[in-house]
Write a protein that holds these residues in place. Structure first.
Motif, PDB file in Angstrom:
ATOM      1  N   SER A  12       3.345   6.026  -5.560  1.00  0.00           N
ATOM      2  CA  SER A  12       3.256   6.096  -7.010  1.00  0.00           C
ATOM      3  C   SER A  12       2.097   6.982  -7.455  1.00  0.00           C
ATOM      4  N   LEU A  13       0.954   6.835  -6.823  1.00  0.00           N
ATOM      5  CA  LEU A  13      -0.206   7.671  -7.166  1.00  0.00           C
ATOM      6  C   LEU A  13       0.078   9.137  -6.872  1.00  0.00           C
ATOM      7  N   GLU A  14       0.746   9.409  -5.751  1.00  0.00           N
ATOM      8  CA  GLU A  14       1.104  10.792  -5.418  1.00  0.00           C
ATOM      9  C   GLU A  14       2.078  11.365  -6.442  1.00  0.00           C
ATOM     10  N   PRO A  68       0.817  -1.219   0.000  1.00  0.00           N
ATOM     11  CA  PRO A  68       0.000   0.000   0.000  1.00  0.00           C
ATOM     12  C   PRO A  68       0.850   1.268   0.000  1.00  0.00           C
ATOM     13  N   GLU A  69       1.972   1.246   0.732  1.00  0.00           N
ATOM     14  CA  GLU A  69       2.821   2.429   0.820  1.00  0.00           C
ATOM     15  C   GLU A  69       3.436   2.781  -0.536  1.00  0.00           C
TER      16      GLU A  69
END
Length: 142
Positions: free
Chosen positions: A136-138, A130-131
Motif C-alpha cells: 500500500s505504501l509503495e 507487513p506485506e
C-alpha cells in the motif's frame, strides 16, 4: 478524511455523524454502494465530490453507462443531518452492506466508508500484514 469511529444505528435506522467528520462532510453528503477489497460497505461522498462523479457519469458515452455504474446512482441517498447530526440510510443500503446495529465509519482520503463492524474487523484483520501495508505504501509512492 481519516480515522475510524464506531457508531450505532438508532431505532429509526439513523446514524450519528462522528464529531471529527462533521465539518469535512458538510451539511449535505451522499451515501451509496461501496466495495473495498471484495468486502461490501457503503461509501460517503462530500457534496462537491458527488457532483464531480455525476458530471463524469453524464459525460460517458451511452455504451459505457453500464448497469453496475447506474447502480451507484440509483441506490444513492442524499443525506442532510438533523440538529443532532443524525442521518438515515435506506433499507436497501443497510442490507447490501450487512449493517444491523453497530457500524464502523472510516475515513478514506477524500471519502468515508460505512461498514458493519464485524465485516470491517474481518477486512482489517485480513489486511494488517507487513506485506500488504508495504504494498500500500509503495502504491502511494512512498
Amino acid at each position: 478524511m481519516i480515522g475510524k469511529y464506531i457508531a450505532k444505528m438508532d431505532d429509526k435506522n439513523r446514524l450519528f455523524v462522528p464529531a471529527k467528520l462533521r465539518e469535512e462532510l458538510g451539511g449535505k453528503f451522499f451515501v451509496t454502494l461501496g466495495v473495498n477489497c471484495g468486502h461490501r460497505c457503503l461509501t460517503i461522498y462530500k457534496d462537491a465530490d458527488w457532483q464531480t462523479l455525476s458530471e463524469n457519469y453524464d459525460r460517458l458515452p451511452i455504451a459505457q453507462k453500464g448497469d453496475a455504474t447506474s447502480l451507484i446512482f440509483m441506490n444513492a441517498v442524499e443525506c442532510e443531518p438533523d440538529r443532532q447530526f443524525r442521518f438515515s440510510l435506506s433499507q436497501f443500503l443497510l442490507r447490501y452492506a450487512g449493517i444491523s446495529k453497530e457500524v464502523m465509519i472510516v475515513g478514506r482520503a477524500g471519502q468515508a466508508e460505512i461498514w458493519d463492524v464485524d465485516e470491517f474487523n474481518a477486512f482489517e484483520n485480513d489486511n494488517l500484514t507487513p506485506e500488504k501495508l508495504l504494498a500500500s505504501l509503495e502504491a502511494l509512492g512512498l
